[in-house]
Design a protein around this motif. Structure first.
Motif, PDB file in Angstrom:
ATOM      1  N   VAL A   1       3.734  -2.819  -4.590  1.00 53.40           N
ATOM      2  CA  VAL A   1       3.499  -4.256  -4.432  1.00 53.40           C
ATOM      3  C   VAL A   1       3.254  -4.922  -5.785  1.00 53.40           C
ATOM      4  CG1 VAL A   1       1.900  -5.966  -3.479  1.00 53.40           C
ATOM      5  CG2 VAL A   1       2.692  -4.092  -2.059  1.00 53.40           C
ATOM      6  N   LEU A   2       2.563  -4.226  -6.684  1.00 54.01           N
ATOM      7  CA  LEU A   2       2.305  -4.810  -8.004  1.00 54.01           C
ATOM      8  C   LEU A   2       3.591  -5.023  -8.795  1.00 54.01           C
ATOM      9  CD1 LEU A   2      -0.957  -2.926  -9.043  1.00 54.01           C
ATOM     10  CD2 LEU A   2      -0.728  -5.318  -8.334  1.00 54.01           C
ATOM     11  N   ILE A   3       4.594  -4.196  -8.541  1.00 53.23           N
ATOM     12  CA  ILE A   3       5.898  -4.394  -9.183  1.00 53.23           C
ATOM     13  C   ILE A   3       6.587  -5.625  -8.595  1.00 53.23           C
ATOM     14  CG2 ILE A   3       8.225  -3.412  -9.439  1.00 53.23           C
ATOM     15  CD1 ILE A   3       6.760  -0.629  -9.569  1.00 53.23           C
ATOM     16  N   GLN A   4       6.455  -5.789  -7.267  1.00 56.67           N
ATOM     17  CA  GLN A   4       7.094  -6.920  -6.593  1.00 56.67           C
ATOM     18  C   GLN A   4       6.362  -8.244  -6.832  1.00 56.67           C
ATOM     19  OE1 GLN A   4       8.431  -6.014  -2.430  1.00 56.67           O
ATOM     20  NE2 GLN A   4       7.323  -4.107  -2.847  1.00 56.67           N
ATOM     21  N   ILE A   5       5.032  -8.173  -6.952  1.00 61.06           N
ATOM     22  CA  ILE A   5       4.215  -9.378  -7.134  1.00 61.06           C
ATOM     23  C   ILE A   5       3.278  -9.142  -8.335  1.00 61.06           C
ATOM     24  CG2 ILE A   5       2.685 -11.052  -6.012  1.00 61.06           C
ATOM     25  CD1 ILE A   5       3.506  -9.793  -3.307  1.00 61.06           C
ATOM     26  N   PRO A   6       3.799  -9.262  -9.554  1.00 58.08           N
ATOM     27  CA  PRO A   6       3.001  -8.943 -10.749  1.00 58.08           C
ATOM     28  C   PRO A   6       1.693  -9.728 -10.869  1.00 58.08           C
ATOM     29  CG  PRO A   6       5.314  -9.228 -11.329  1.00 58.08           C
ATOM     30  CD  PRO A   6       5.167  -9.637  -9.890  1.00 58.08           C
ATOM     31  N   LYS A   7       1.650 -10.954 -10.347  1.00 62.22           N
ATOM     32  CA  LYS A   7       0.425 -11.742 -10.489  1.00 62.22           C
ATOM     33  C   LYS A   7      -0.742 -11.169  -9.693  1.00 62.22           C
ATOM     34  CE  LYS A   7       2.246 -15.196  -7.304  1.00 62.22           C
ATOM     35  NZ  LYS A   7       2.695 -16.583  -7.235  1.00 62.22           N
ATOM     36  N   LEU A   8      -0.471 -10.200  -8.788  1.00 69.53           N
ATOM     37  CA  LEU A   8      -1.561  -9.529  -8.084  1.00 69.53           C
ATOM     38  C   LEU A   8      -2.451  -8.730  -9.045  1.00 69.53           C
ATOM     39  CD1 LEU A   8      -0.232  -8.116  -4.702  1.00 69.53           C
ATOM     40  CD2 LEU A   8      -2.044  -9.782  -5.053  1.00 69.53           C
ATOM     41  N   GLU A   9      -1.874  -8.358 -10.204  1.00 64.51           N
ATOM     42  CA  GLU A   9      -2.684  -7.666 -11.224  1.00 64.51           C
ATOM     43  C   GLU A   9      -3.911  -8.509 -11.571  1.00 64.51           C
ATOM     44  OE1 GLU A   9      -2.391  -4.719 -12.815  1.00 64.51           O
ATOM     45  OE2 GLU A   9      -0.323  -4.103 -12.448  1.00 64.51           O
ATOM     46  N   LYS A  10      -3.731  -9.824 -11.674  1.00 62.78           N
ATOM     47  CA  LYS A  10      -4.853 -10.714 -11.992  1.00 62.78           C
ATOM     48  C   LYS A  10      -5.910 -10.634 -10.900  1.00 62.78           C
ATOM     49  CE  LYS A  10      -6.143 -15.527 -12.765  1.00 62.78           C
ATOM     50  NZ  LYS A  10      -5.687 -16.927 -12.830  1.00 62.78           N
ATOM     51  N   TYR A  11      -5.475 -10.691  -9.642  1.00 62.48           N
ATOM     52  CA  TYR A  11      -6.424 -10.608  -8.527  1.00 62.48           C
ATOM     53  C   TYR A  11      -7.233  -9.315  -8.596  1.00 62.48           C
ATOM     54  CZ  TYR A  11      -8.201  -9.734  -3.836  1.00 62.48           C
ATOM     55  OH  TYR A  11      -9.021  -9.417  -2.780  1.00 62.48           O
ATOM     56  N   PHE A  12      -6.550  -8.186  -8.745  1.00 56.39           N
ATOM     57  CA  PHE A  12      -7.268  -6.910  -8.759  1.00 56.39           C
ATOM     58  C   PHE A  12      -8.114  -6.737 -10.022  1.00 56.39           C
ATOM     59  CE2 PHE A  12      -4.329  -5.957  -5.311  1.00 56.39           C
ATOM     60  CZ  PHE A  12      -5.223  -5.429  -4.393  1.00 56.39           C
ATOM     61  N   ARG A  13      -7.718  -7.371 -11.129  1.00 54.06           N
ATOM     62  CA  ARG A  13      -8.571  -7.356 -12.329  1.00 54.06           C
ATOM     63  C   ARG A  13      -9.867  -8.100 -12.044  1.00 54.06           C
ATOM     64  NH1 ARG A  13      -9.400 -11.288 -15.670  1.00 54.06           N
ATOM     65  NH2 ARG A  13      -7.426 -12.354 -15.251  1.00 54.06           N
ATOM     66  N   ILE A  14      -9.763  -9.262 -11.395  1.00 53.14           N
ATOM     67  CA  ILE A  14     -10.959 -10.048 -11.070  1.00 53.14           C
ATOM     68  C   ILE A  14     -11.857  -9.262 -10.113  1.00 53.14           C
ATOM     69  CG2 ILE A  14     -11.785 -12.131  -9.894  1.00 53.14           C
ATOM     70  CD1 ILE A  14      -9.230 -13.538 -11.042  1.00 53.14           C
ATOM     71  N   VAL A  15     -11.277  -8.638  -9.103  1.00 49.86           N
ATOM     72  CA  VAL A  15     -12.044  -7.818  -8.151  1.00 49.86           C
ATOM     73  C   VAL A  15     -12.790  -6.707  -8.894  1.00 49.86           C
ATOM     74  CG1 VAL A  15     -11.787  -6.100  -6.295  1.00 49.86           C
ATOM     75  CG2 VAL A  15     -10.643  -8.321  -6.115  1.00 49.86           C
TER      76      VAL A  15
END
Length: 190
Positions: A114-128
């Motif tokens: 999913v992180l490959i398909q939606i790279p901006k999720l990296e920001k979400y998981f970094r914040i978490v």
């Protein structure tokens, strides 16, 4: 159930409708019965759990054979063993449902895809991860700078509803004192 996690993610990043569809197809929802474990010491942790409803805890069993609660997780919180998850090594922890808990389980292989398909999720998981690390830092500060009684009153004042949700022996272990000492504090005998 999936709306809860999508809403949580969208507090931190904007998602396109197509991205929401991808995420919804990847999330696996499940109910964990009270006292059931999703992780035991020695197992490799391959899953992160987003708590939709309920309460979980992460704990160890110390050399004296006593459970020591390290973390609680409640609604809109993630819980996992980050080191085991990241390094693919045996866990040193247990993760258990304190209440019957509804979770969305996210397997590591699915997350990587999913992180490959939606790279901006990296920001979400970094914040978490930053929020979880910050909470752990504050807990360590309180353990080092407050007396047992001060820790109890501080926690009670900050989380009055939560104090009623968990068994007192778990709360006592989280605050790093015995259940007997907890009884004395609550009775005003300390």
């Amino acid at each position: 159930m999936k709306d809860t996690i999508i809403n949580h993610i969208q507090k931190f990043i904007d998602l396109e409708p197509s991205e929401i569809d991808i995420l919804e197809s990847c999330f696996f929802s499940s109910q964990i019965k009270r006292k059931d474990h999703v992780l035991q010491e020695g197992q490799i942790c391959n899953t992160m759990y987003f708590i939709v409803k309920g309460c979980m805890r992460q704990y160890i069993i110390n050399p004296k054979g006593t459970e020591q609660t390290l973390q609680f997780g409640v609604e809109n919180w993630w819980i996992t063993d980050y080191l085991s998850y990241h390094n693919h090594t045996p866990s040193h922890f247990y993760i258990q449902a304190v209440e019957t808990t509804e979770v969305i389980a996210l397997e590591k292989s699915v997350l990587e895809s999913v992180l490959i398909q939606i790279p901006k999720l990296e920001k979400y998981f970094r914040i978490v991860a930053q929020k979880a690390f910050g909470a752990a830092q504050m807990r360590i500060k309180f353990l080092f700078t407050m007396s047992a009684e001060e820790r109890y009153h501080h926690f009670h004042n900050q989380q009055p509803d939560f104090v009623q949700r968990v068994p007192q022996y778990m709360l006592a272990s989280y605050l790093d004192f015995s259940a007997e000492f907890m009884s004395k504090i609550r009775a005003g005998k300390v």
